[in-house]
Structures are given as structure tokens and as C-alpha cells.
Motif scaffolding. Structure first.
Motif, PDB file in Angstrom:
ATOM      1  N   UNK A   1      -1.711   5.419 -19.309  1.00  0.00           N
ATOM      2  CA  UNK A   1      -1.172   4.689 -18.153  1.00  0.00           C
ATOM      3  C   UNK A   1      -1.528   5.339 -16.820  1.00  0.00           C
ATOM      4  N   UNK A   2      -1.508   6.666 -16.749  1.00  0.00           N
ATOM      5  CA  UNK A   2      -1.681   7.364 -15.476  1.00  0.00           C
ATOM      6  C   UNK A   2      -3.057   8.012 -15.317  1.00  0.00           C
ATOM      7  N   UNK A   3      -3.988   7.696 -16.197  1.00  0.00           N
ATOM      8  CA  UNK A   3      -5.310   8.330 -16.105  1.00  0.00           C
ATOM      9  C   UNK A   3      -5.974   8.029 -14.768  1.00  0.00           C
ATOM     10  N   UNK A   4      -5.953   6.753 -14.362  1.00  0.00           N
ATOM     11  CA  UNK A   4      -6.598   6.370 -13.105  1.00  0.00           C
ATOM     12  C   UNK A   4      -5.791   6.864 -11.913  1.00  0.00           C
ATOM     13  N   UNK A   5      -4.458   6.790 -12.018  1.00  0.00           N
ATOM     14  CA  UNK A   5      -3.610   7.252 -10.920  1.00  0.00           C
ATOM     15  C   UNK A   5      -3.788   8.741 -10.674  1.00  0.00           C
ATOM     16  N   UNK A   6      -4.110   9.515 -11.720  1.00  0.00           N
ATOM     17  CA  UNK A   6      -4.293  10.951 -11.551  1.00  0.00           C
ATOM     18  C   UNK A   6      -5.461  11.251 -10.624  1.00  0.00           C
ATOM     19  N   UNK A   7      -6.512  10.424 -10.675  1.00  0.00           N
ATOM     20  CA  UNK A   7      -7.661  10.614  -9.784  1.00  0.00           C
ATOM     21  C   UNK A   7      -7.220  10.454  -8.330  1.00  0.00           C
ATOM     22  N   UNK A   8      -6.434   9.424  -8.049  1.00  0.00           N
ATOM     23  CA  UNK A   8      -5.912   9.212  -6.701  1.00  0.00           C
ATOM     24  C   UNK A   8      -4.985  10.359  -6.296  1.00  0.00           C
TER      25      UNK A   8
ATOM     26  N   UNK B   1       0.815  -1.210   0.000  1.00  0.00           N
ATOM     27  CA  UNK B   1       0.000   0.000   0.000  1.00  0.00           C
ATOM     28  C   UNK B   1       0.847   1.259   0.000  1.00  0.00           C
ATOM     29  N   UNK B   2       1.945   1.245   0.759  1.00  0.00           N
ATOM     30  CA  UNK B   2       2.847   2.404   0.772  1.00  0.00           C
ATOM     31  C   UNK B   2       3.497   2.603  -0.592  1.00  0.00           C
ATOM     32  N   UNK B   3       3.873   1.498  -1.239  1.00  0.00           N
ATOM     33  CA  UNK B   3       4.490   1.603  -2.566  1.00  0.00           C
ATOM     34  C   UNK B   3       3.498   2.144  -3.589  1.00  0.00           C
ATOM     35  N   UNK B   4       2.256   1.642  -3.548  1.00  0.00           N
ATOM     36  CA  UNK B   4       1.227   2.150  -4.458  1.00  0.00           C
ATOM     37  C   UNK B   4       0.920   3.609  -4.160  1.00  0.00           C
TER      38      UNK B   4
ATOM     39  N   UNK C   1       8.534   5.674 -12.151  1.00  0.00           N
ATOM     40  CA  UNK C   1       8.290   4.757 -11.036  1.00  0.00           C
ATOM     41  C   UNK C   1       7.134   3.794 -11.319  1.00  0.00           C
ATOM     42  N   UNK C   2       6.101   4.298 -11.995  1.00  0.00           N
ATOM     43  CA  UNK C   2       4.918   3.463 -12.206  1.00  0.00           C
ATOM     44  C   UNK C   2       5.014   2.613 -13.470  1.00  0.00           C
ATOM     45  N   UNK C   3       5.749   3.078 -14.492  1.00  0.00           N
ATOM     46  CA  UNK C   3       5.789   2.369 -15.771  1.00  0.00           C
ATOM     47  C   UNK C   3       6.273   0.921 -15.663  1.00  0.00           C
ATOM     48  N   UNK C   4       7.298   0.610 -14.836  1.00  0.00           N
ATOM     49  CA  UNK C   4       7.712  -0.794 -14.747  1.00  0.00           C
ATOM     50  C   UNK C   4       6.642  -1.701 -14.143  1.00  0.00           C
TER      51      UNK C   4
END
Length: 293
Positions: free
Chosen positions: A216-223, A11-14, A205-208
Motif C-alpha cells: 500500500x505505501x510503496x509509492x508513498x514512501x518515494x514521496x 493536495x494538502x491532504x495527500x 490515515x492512508x488506508x481508508x
């Protein structure tokens, strides 16, 4: 115990991935007073630049470093050519422009590099180390350490340097800053450039962990937006703590509450975030704005 440690570390890594984007959002907000909805697409574009450097045979660390430098100038260019035309007007219009940039840059990334999934090499080893009976990946540890280091540098920038103080002054009142002799235009370019450089780090960091794609980062942008708001839009520390909270809370909820599982686990941190913002509308580490009348 081993399962708990595994869920918390994962969870910390995510959350650290969300935090990297949230830090860039906070940086733009503190420098310009705007929320940059194009941050995800800018980060993906920067990651593709790093990917292009990797394809030339450069080590991944060198490729990411070069992409960070290129991204700084790219972000400054975006501010100078696009955003500056709408600065000084309605913030709502400028925010809509960033949404348009989000769509435009995603399309340009797909046009230049195609929409096919690409594998991006990891900056950190893929090995694991045992911690309290759990297998903790070195990549997760490296991601967390990187975000903590970036957070510390940003905090030092804003609190201990003349540049950080100038950026904060420009964000508060551009007219007064200009009358005080500050180079407002140059400072705005620097703010956007630094945010784009941070986006390059977040994308790398997220691409690997995912396949590199324009979305790739559309959903992560919401977070990331949720973390920036929960932590306080003027606090780098708050953005990171809030991103970790979201990552850990959803992992623990999905792991221990049977009826939630993977499908509904995001509802738990979002519900908690709603309750926190009811009590502290300025966020966990944000400062309440005082207006004199």
C-alpha cells in the motif's frame, strides 16, 4: 476559485500522508543518523495490527491507539534485534539492511494477512463542508490537522525536552554521547520505537483512501523520502512543508496544465525539488553541516 480551493485542499491532504511517513524518516535520522527505507513496510505492518484490533469489534480510534503502542515496542524490537548489529559500522551497510527489512516485512504482512485487498475504516467522517464553493471532506481536514499536531509534538520533543536533546546528541556522535553518560542503546531503541508509532498513524490515515495491502505505501514512501530530503533530514517542520509542497504542486499542475495531466504531474514537483536542492543542498529547513579541519 472553487476548483483552485479543491485542488489545494486535496493536495494538502495527500501531502499530509507523505508527511506522516516523512516525519518518521526524519525521526529515525535525527536519532540514529540513518535513512530508514523500511519505514513504509513497518507502517503497513502496524496498520494491519490496527486492522486486526478493528476486527475484534473495537472502535477504530481505540484500535489505532493500541496499534500505535504495539508499534512502538515493535520498532524498538527491530532496532535491538536487527539494526543494532550494524550500528557503529558503515552507514551504507545499515541502509542496505533497512532495504532488506522493507522486503522482509512486506512478505511477512502478506503471509500473515494475505495479499487480498482489505477495507480499513476511516477515523474521520466522510461528510464534506463547503469552503469557497468547494466541497472539502472532513477526512481531508482531519488528516491535515493530525499531521500538524504530530509535527508540533515532534518539534517540541527535539527542541524542548531532555529526551529530544539526548536523541540529537546520539545522532551526532554515539561515542561522545556514551562517554557523557547517555544510555545510547536505550535512546536508539526509543528513536526507532517512536518512528514505528508514527508509521502506524500514517498507515491509518492512508488506508481508508486506498485498500489495505502489503504494498500500500510503496509509492508513498518515494514521496516521503523526497519530502524528507527537500525539507531537510533534521527538520520535522521542513518535512511537512515539503510534503505539502509536493502534494499541492502536483495537483495544481495536473489540474491546470493540459499537456501534463495525471500521468506527468509528479514530474513538476520533482523538477522544482531538483532546482531547490541545487540552491540549498541541505533542504529548505535543514542546517548546513560545518566540519572543522
Amino acid at each position: 476559485m472553487a476548483r483552485f480551493v479543491q485542488l489545494v485542499v486535496d493536495g494538502l491532504a495527500t501531502g499530509s500522508i507523505y508527511a506522516a511517513l516523512a516525519l518518521a524518516i526524519v525521526l529515525v535520522n535525527r536519532a540514529t543518523g540513518l535513512i530508514n527505507f523500511a519505514q513504509g513496510s513497518m507502517a503497513v505492518f502496524s496498520t494491519y495490527i490496527a486492522f486486526s484490533f478493528v476486527q475484534t469489534g473495537l472502535p477504530v480510534a481505540v484500535a489505532i491507539l493500541l496499534a500505535v503502542v504495539v508499534s512502538f515496542f515493535f520498532g524498538a524490537f527491530i532496532e535491538r534485534v536487527v539494526i543494532r548489529r550494524f550500528e557503529g559500522g558503515s552507514h551504507d551497510v545499515a541502509v542496505v539492511v533497512t532495504v532488506g527489512l522493507f522486503v522482509l516485512l512486506a512478505g511477512i504482512s502478506g503471509w500473515l494477512w494475505s495479499y487480498n485487498h482489505r477495507e480499513f475504516p476511516s477515523l474521520f467522517p466522510l461528510d464534506s463542508v463547503p469552503v469557497a464553493g468547494a466541497a472539502v471532506g472532513l477526512r481531508n481536514i482531519g488528516t491535515i490537522v493530525t499531521v500538524v499536531a504530530v509535527m508540533g509534538l515532534l518539534q517540541l520533543l527535539f527542541l524542548k525536552t531532555k529526551l529530544g536533546l539526548a536523541l540529537r546528541a546520539v545522532s551526532g556522535n554515539q561515542t561522545s554521547s556514551a562517554l557523557s553518560g547517555l544510555p545510547v542503546g536505550r535512546l536508539l531503541m526509543i528513536g526507532w520505537g517512536l518512528a514505528a508509532a508514527l508509521g502506524a498513524i500514517g498507515g491509518a490515515l492512508v488506508a481508508p483512501k486506498l485498500f489495505l495491502t502489503p504494498s500500500m505505501l510503496d509509492f508513498a514512501l518515494v514521496y516521503a523520502l523526497a519530502a524528507a530530503i527537500l525539507g531537510g533530514l533534521d527538520s520535522p517542520v521542513g518535512a511537512v512543508v515539503a510534503a505539502w509542497f509536493i502534494g499541492v504542486a502536483e495537483n495544481l499542475a495536473g489540474g491546470y496544465i493540459s499537456f501534463i495531466g495525471d500521468d506527468l504531474k509528479i514530474a513538476v514537483p520533482m523538477a522544482l525539488m531538483f532546482l531547490i536542492l541545487v540552491v540549498r543542498p541541505q533542504g529548505l529547513f535543514g542546517h548546513r553541516e560545518v566540519v572543522r579541519v
